[in-house]
Scaffold this motif. Structure first.
Motif, PDB file in Angstrom:
ATOM      1  N   ASN A  96       0.800  -1.223   0.000  1.00  0.00           N
ATOM      2  CA  ASN A  96       0.000   0.000   0.000  1.00  0.00           C
ATOM      3  C   ASN A  96       0.836   1.277   0.000  1.00  0.00           C
ATOM      4  O   ASN A  96       0.621   2.182   0.795  1.00  0.00           O
ATOM      5  CB  ASN A  96      -0.967   0.018   1.179  1.00  0.00           C
ATOM      6  CG  ASN A  96      -2.224  -0.778   0.856  1.00  0.00           C
ATOM      7  OD1 ASN A  96      -2.550  -0.976  -0.314  1.00  0.00           O
ATOM      8  ND2 ASN A  96      -2.903  -1.238   1.882  1.00  0.00           N
ATOM      9  N   LEU A  97       1.781   1.303  -0.934  1.00  0.00           N
ATOM     10  CA  LEU A  97       2.497   2.569  -1.139  1.00  0.00           C
ATOM     11  C   LEU A  97       1.727   3.367  -2.182  1.00  0.00           C
ATOM     12  O   LEU A  97       1.005   2.809  -3.009  1.00  0.00           O
ATOM     13  CB  LEU A  97       3.913   2.284  -1.628  1.00  0.00           C
ATOM     14  CG  LEU A  97       4.773   1.467  -0.657  1.00  0.00           C
ATOM     15  CD1 LEU A  97       6.102   1.114  -1.292  1.00  0.00           C
ATOM     16  CD2 LEU A  97       4.985   2.240   0.640  1.00  0.00           C
ATOM     17  N   ILE A  98       1.881   4.683  -2.146  1.00  0.00           N
ATOM     18  CA  ILE A  98       1.186   5.494  -3.145  1.00  0.00           C
ATOM     19  C   ILE A  98       2.068   5.612  -4.384  1.00  0.00           C
ATOM     20  O   ILE A  98       3.206   6.069  -4.304  1.00  0.00           O
ATOM     21  CB  ILE A  98       0.835   6.885  -2.581  1.00  0.00           C
ATOM     22  CG1 ILE A  98      -0.175   6.695  -1.448  1.00  0.00           C
ATOM     23  CG2 ILE A  98       0.263   7.787  -3.661  1.00  0.00           C
ATOM     24  CD1 ILE A  98      -0.509   7.959  -0.706  1.00  0.00           C
ATOM     25  N   ASP A  99       1.513   5.142  -5.513  1.00  0.00           N
ATOM     26  CA  ASP A  99       2.328   5.017  -6.721  1.00  0.00           C
ATOM     27  C   ASP A  99       2.842   6.354  -7.243  1.00  0.00           C
ATOM     28  O   ASP A  99       3.874   6.419  -7.888  1.00  0.00           O
ATOM     29  CB  ASP A  99       1.506   4.334  -7.827  1.00  0.00           C
ATOM     30  CG  ASP A  99       1.099   2.933  -7.403  1.00  0.00           C
ATOM     31  OD1 ASP A  99       1.865   2.310  -6.636  1.00  0.00           O
ATOM     32  OD2 ASP A  99       0.030   2.466  -7.825  1.00  0.00           O
ATOM     33  N   GLU A 100       2.099   7.401  -6.992  1.00  0.00           N
ATOM     34  CA  GLU A 100       2.473   8.697  -7.560  1.00  0.00           C
ATOM     35  C   GLU A 100       3.545   9.411  -6.734  1.00  0.00           C
ATOM     36  O   GLU A 100       4.054  10.440  -7.146  1.00  0.00           O
ATOM     37  CB  GLU A 100       1.249   9.613  -7.668  1.00  0.00           C
ATOM     38  CG  GLU A 100       0.249   9.230  -8.735  1.00  0.00           C
ATOM     39  CD  GLU A 100      -0.676   8.107  -8.302  1.00  0.00           C
ATOM     40  OE1 GLU A 100      -0.591   7.684  -7.127  1.00  0.00           O
ATOM     41  OE2 GLU A 100      -1.468   7.642  -9.136  1.00  0.00           O
ATOM     42  N   LEU A 101       3.838   8.860  -5.549  1.00  0.00           N
ATOM     43  CA  LEU A 101       4.808   9.533  -4.683  1.00  0.00           C
ATOM     44  C   LEU A 101       6.121   8.735  -4.666  1.00  0.00           C
ATOM     45  O   LEU A 101       6.120   7.515  -4.807  1.00  0.00           O
ATOM     46  CB  LEU A 101       4.257   9.647  -3.262  1.00  0.00           C
ATOM     47  CG  LEU A 101       2.936  10.401  -3.105  1.00  0.00           C
ATOM     48  CD1 LEU A 101       2.541  10.466  -1.633  1.00  0.00           C
ATOM     49  CD2 LEU A 101       3.017  11.799  -3.692  1.00  0.00           C
ATOM     50  N   GLN A 143       6.963   1.503  -8.115  1.00  0.00           N
ATOM     51  CA  GLN A 143       7.009   0.476  -9.157  1.00  0.00           C
ATOM     52  C   GLN A 143       8.440   0.126  -9.565  1.00  0.00           C
ATOM     53  O   GLN A 143       8.696  -0.900 -10.167  1.00  0.00           O
ATOM     54  CB  GLN A 143       6.270   0.924 -10.426  1.00  0.00           C
ATOM     55  CG  GLN A 143       4.825   1.285 -10.226  1.00  0.00           C
ATOM     56  CD  GLN A 143       4.659   2.788 -10.093  1.00  0.00           C
ATOM     57  OE1 GLN A 143       5.340   3.414  -9.269  1.00  0.00           O
ATOM     58  NE2 GLN A 143       3.796   3.358 -10.889  1.00  0.00           N
TER      59      GLN A 143
END
Lengths: 228, 826
Positions: A96-101, A143
């Motif tokens: 659950n990491l934020i992909d955009e950050l 990613q």
């Protein structure tokens, strides 16, 4: 040692139009400060529900939940959020990491929400990234990292705020064994430095890192194994 | 297979009620709007085309010069028609009309009962008027109906108005005018179609209007309209018509000799003096929309092709907005449908089949929306027509062209709206979709497209909103501008010349009424017709002044200037203490154009009436006798006693004291009844007369308000959908942030920020475009507002607020959602 968590007769029932599912059935449980507890049990036994309630993401229907001596079972959303952000860190199976950050920004998030100053944030994020040995990837996006690295970032994010309690939901579920072991070593290390850890897992191997294993079935604790 | 596509599409519509509702309502409104505009444009383009020979009918126009200024007039001298028809073989026939002043028409069925009304739409026409044009006849013979003096032709509405159910109508007698001259009904026409630029209720032979006969020789009396019909087979393209017009000059030169001689001038002298005096032909079917620079008095409903273009582009934009919505809303739902696509692909569906599947869905939406749109049009056509100020018959609205437009719209919108989701959704790789990979995070290109579409929508909405504000601002300016006269509380009693010799004593009587502060007799009123002619100022002491000046004028009494509160700047107003029959009061503009610094005491000569001389006794502040679309003209007031011309009509302007106006009006009416029993009491208010001058601007304002509302509504529907899309895409992120301690407030601002940026970008793009467009529009008005920055601020802020309200609904919904649900691992 002081009780951090004291749960008495906790009940949680999910209802749809036709079915009523008892997720937690008059569950009792204590966790002392500094403990490392593993929660095990088959799918659907209520582990995740328990973890959500422990993490103040969900509220029980009935029963009592004392956190650090405070009865918080029926605190409202805002109060729960306040306790949560100052005391509890989360590690999820799917990271659950934020992909955009970036890595740095992901780890920084909890500090932003607790109102830590920019300078202080930078210092603390770098400190924790260094400790997790992912400093060199601070400007990468999730990613671009391996599963193990992503989970280390997630752990870094969980501990950056120096929480008293870490809730880990199958933290090694998406990792191969060597990466999994690495994460477990990290958690053990944190525990040795005083953080209380409650971990839900399917893996007997992982569970052996803990002090105590609570086994659940049909929304109740059935046995407790003291390992230490 | 197609049946299957539609079956599945129908199920999808049913399953997703909310988004289907948004799709359908957006598309229905868009299509309904476009259809109304198509119907309106069709109506505008159909003007005067109902005449069988419309393509061969032309109006004779005059193109001349006056003081170096070129002018175009649709009103021409009486002899021009016959002069051309006699000499130009291409012209088959000609017919003229003359529009007399309002006429009182009476019907006395027996001694007790009589009906009388003041009729504004009476035309005096040549006997072949009904043969040249094709106004449909119900009773009577068009070839003979207007041959004999004392004949009258009326429309069916008029027949009912005067005769009720009495039949037959033919042969009955109506009494016209003050002298109650009898006229025999010789034909009844169907009501003049709304799509006719020539509107009338009554036709009578010109022979019954002596003034036309009196000026039948005059080449400068521009009071008739003349139409010619070209012979069959004569080419009517632009070049051929120009070649034909080139033949007019020698004909006019010969034919006008005697007429111009009577005025002491000649064709060559006119050309030498002014530079140009040409008669031209203007196609009948172009009059309604393209006669712009040509003055077309007495024709109703002159519009401008510019408005057709404006409305057509608005229709196009609203359709595009609705399509954009469909695209955005479809992709909003795509994360839900991606899995379906994956499963279908795995099950063996080709991409082509899937594309057809999605297109079928789009078409189903479009067809449903079109059906609703047609229903909306049927329901709303009447109010819409009211706003446009046009009479559009709903029964004639759905012509084959409109039906064709509906089918065309369905096909175009179906493809336009369906293609993007169809191609976008079917491009997903099944393995990736089924593994639940996040498909939407990486799509920089589609993000750009979506953002672009949102910016586009809000740019269009913002432009329409700004334009609307500016139109209203200009209208407000028209109402409140300082016109040099006070138009409030001025009541106009029309055609008081009907009182004959007692007109002045009536004026005196009413000016004694407690509710009346002043009353004046004038030959015309501001916004009314102007008498204009050339005058020659007399130079003194070799001063350098204009040799000639075209002055418009009224003939008025002493009370005119005080009644309208016009300011006297120099000299004096007319006064009973003097004999003012040879006096003139000029406005500043006239003095300026002549070149007089101190005009009082100077003289002007009127060659139009035996070189009558007038001494300037005063100069008044410029006041607008025309609407503010026109610039200030040189204007003169002559005294009633000068009798310098006779236009056969006069009106009384009465300044009413505010408060209890109705009471004053009923007092006026009873006085009128005692002075003129049996004559209808016709009155109006001067400010209302001015307002009616701005009808096309008001129409534009109203329509733009509607369009602005609809476009912002459609754009918001789209934004609403897009927010749902983004909220859905970012569910996980929102969940994570929430777990980490983010407040609802910070999440709402996180979600709204990007959209607000887009809205701001749209506003900024729209500003220069709207400024440019409205600057162009305002150029048509002699008196206009400065656009200023406030409208932009207001439009920008309102768009921002509306967008914020739309966004926050979804944002709050997403932010308060329980993160447990979004983070649950399956």
């Amino acid at each position: 040692m002081k009780h951090m968590i004291k749960i008495t007769n906790l009940e949680k029932i999910y209802r749809t139009e036709e079915v009523e599912t008892v997720a937690l059935n008059k569950l009792n449980m204590d966790v002392k400060e500094g403990e490392f507890v593993a929660v095990m049990g088959p799918s659907g036994c209520g582990k995740s529900t328990l973890l959500n309630i422990l993490g103040l993401l969900d509220e029980p229907d009935t029963g009592s939940f004392e956190f650090n001596g405070q009865e918080i079972a029926h605190y409202n959303e805002r109060k729960r959020a306040d306790i949560r952000k100052h005391n509890i860190g989360f590690v999820f199976q799917s990271f659950n990491l934020i992909d955009e950050l970036t890595v740095f920004e992901n780890v920084e998030l909890p500090l932003i929400y607790t109102g830590v100053s920019t300078v202080e944030r930078k210092k603390r994020v770098e400190e924790v990234l260094d400790k997790m040995q992912i400093m060199h990837r601070r400007n990468h996006y999730p990613q671009q990292l391996s599963g193990g690295q992503q989970q280390r970032v997630a752990v870094a994010r969980a501990v950056v705020n120096k929480p008293k309690l870490i809730l880990a939901d199958e933290p090694t579920g998406n990792l191969d064994s060597s990466n999994g072991n690495e994460v477990m070593e990290l958690l053990t290390d944190l525990n040795e430095h005083g953080t209380t850890i409650i971990m839900v897992t399917h893996s007997e191997h992982d569970a052996r890192y803990s002090h105590r294993i609570i086994r659940m079935l049909d929304g109740q604790t059935v046995t407790e194994n003291i390992l230490v | 297979m197609i049946k299957n596509y539609f079956k599945i599409a129908w199920r999808n519509i049913q399953r997703n009620k909310m988004s289907s509702f948004i799709h359908i309502s957006g598309l229905s409104i868009g299509i309904a709007c476009a259809l109304m505009i198509v119907i309106f444009i069709q109506h505008e383009l159909s003007y005067d085309k109902f005449h069988k020979d419309a393509g061969r009918i032309f109006q004779v126009t005059l193109n001349g010069m006056n003081d170096g200024q070129e002018y175009w007039a649709g009103n021409t001298p009486p002899p021009v028609g016959s002069a051309l028809a006699r000499n130009i073989p291409e012209i088959e026939s000609f017919a003229r009309f003359y529009k007399p002043n309002d006429i009182v028409v009476r019907y006395e069925s027996n001694s007790q009962s009589q009906k009388s009304f003041t009729e504004k739409n009476v035309l005096a026409v040549d006997s072949n008027f009904l043969q040249l044009f094709d106004f449909k006849v119900l009773e009577g013979d068009v070839s003979t109906a207007l041959l004999r003096p004392g004949s009258v032709v009326l429309t069916e509405d008029m027949a009912t108005k005067y005769f009720g159910n009495e039949r037959p109508v033919l042969g009955r007698t109506l009494l016209l005018n003050h002298d109650k001259k009898p006229f025999t009904v010789t034909a009844v026409l169907k009501n003049v179609p709304a799509e006719s630029s020539i509107q009338f209720d009554f036709l009578a032979p010109v022979a019954d209007f002596p003034v036309v006969k009196r000026f039948s020789w005059s080449w400068v009396w521009l009071q008739t309209m003349c139409y010619v019909k070209l012979r069959e087979g004569v080419r009517t393209d632009r070049v051929s018509i120009q070649q034909l017009e080139a033949k007019f000059r020698p004909v006019i030169k010969v034919e006008s000799v005697s007429g111009l001689k009577r005025l002491g001038t000649s064709y060559d002298e006119i050309i030498k003096k002014t530079g140009k005096w040409d008669f031209r032909l203007f196609p009948l079917t172009g009059i309604h929309l393209r006669s712009g620079i040509i003055g077309m008095p007495w024709l109703s409903k002159i519009s401008d092709i510019k408005y057709v273009y404006i409305f057509a582009s608005v229709a196009l934009f609203i359709i595009i907005l609705a399509c954009v919505n469909f695209m955005n809303l479809s992709t909003a739902r795509s994360s839900k449908r991606a899995k379906e696509v994956g499963i279908r692909k795995v099950a063996g569906s080709s991409r082509g089949q899937l594309i057809r599947q999605f297109l079928a869905e789009a078409f189903l939406f479009t067809i449903i929306s079109s059906i609703i749109a047609v229903a909306l049009v049927i329901l709303l056509l009447k109010p819409f027509a009211n706003i446009t100020g046009e009479t559009i018959n709903p029964n004639n609205a759905f012509t084959p062209a409109v039906l064709f437009a509906i089918i065309g719209l369905i096909i175009i919108i179906g493809f336009l709206a369906g293609s993007y989701p169809a191609f976008y959704l079917t491009s997903f790789k099944p393995a990736a979709v089924l593994k639940g990979k996040n498909l939407f995070s990486s799509g920089k290109k589609s993000l750009l497209i979506r953002n672009g579409l949102v910016v586009f929508q809000f740019t269009i909405s913002s432009i329409i909103i700004i334009s609307t504000l500016i139109v209203w601002k200009q209208l407000k300016f028209f109402r409140n501008a300082d016109m040099g006269l006070n138009k409030e509380n001025v009541l106009v009693i029309t055609s008081t010349n009907r009182l004959g010799k007692s007109e002045e004593s009536f004026r005196e009587t009413i000016s004694q009424l407690p509710g009346v502060s002043n009353a004046s007799i004038s030959t015309s009123i501001p916004t009314g017709s102007l008498f204009g002619d050339g005058y020659e100022p007399k130079a003194e002491n070799n001063e350098h002044i204009a040799r000639e000046i075209a002055l418009s004028s009224f003939m008025v009494d002493e009370a005119f200037v005080p009644t309208l509160k016009i300011k006297v700047l120099k000299g004096r107003n007319f006064s009973k203490a003097f004999s003012d029959s040879a006096s003139v009061v000029l406005n500043e503009e006239a003095a300026k154009q002549i070149g007089w610094k101190d005009p009082v005491g100077k003289w002007i000569q009127y060659p139009g009436n035996n070189n009558q001389l007038f001494q300037v006794i005063g100069v008044v502040k410029n006041f607008n006798v025309q609407s503010l679309q026109n610039s200030m003209i040189p204007f003169a007031l002559f005294h009633t006693s000068s009798r310098t011309y006779d236009i056969g009509v006069s009106h009384i302007l009465a300044r009413i004291r505010p408060g209890n106006i109705n009471n004053t009006i009923s007092q006026l009416e009873s006085k009128w009844k005692s002075f003129a029993p049996g004559e209808p009491f016709d009155y109006n208010f001067l400010d209302a007369e001015f307002d009616s001058q701005y009808r096309s601007e008001q129409r534009l304002g109203k329509l733009f308000s509607v369009f602005a509302g609809l476009s912002i509504f459609i754009a918001c529907l789209g934004l609403f959908g897009l927010c749902a899309f983004v909220a859905e895409r970012r569910t996980k992120e929102i969940g994570i942030r929430k777990v980490l301690g983010a407040s609802v407030q910070s999440l709402v601002s996180l979600l709204s920020k990007d959209f607000l940026k887009l809205t701001i970008a749209a506003a900024l793009i729209s500003f220069p475009v709207a400024w440019w467009a409205m600057h162009k529009w305002l150029e048509d008005f002699a008196y206009r507002i400065n656009i200023g920055w406030t409208v932009f601020v207001i439009a920008g802020l309102s768009i921002l607020l509306i967008a914020l309200a739309t966004i926050s609904f979804q944002a709050i919904k997403a932010a308060v959602a329980n993160p447990v649900k979004s983070l649950r691992t399956e």
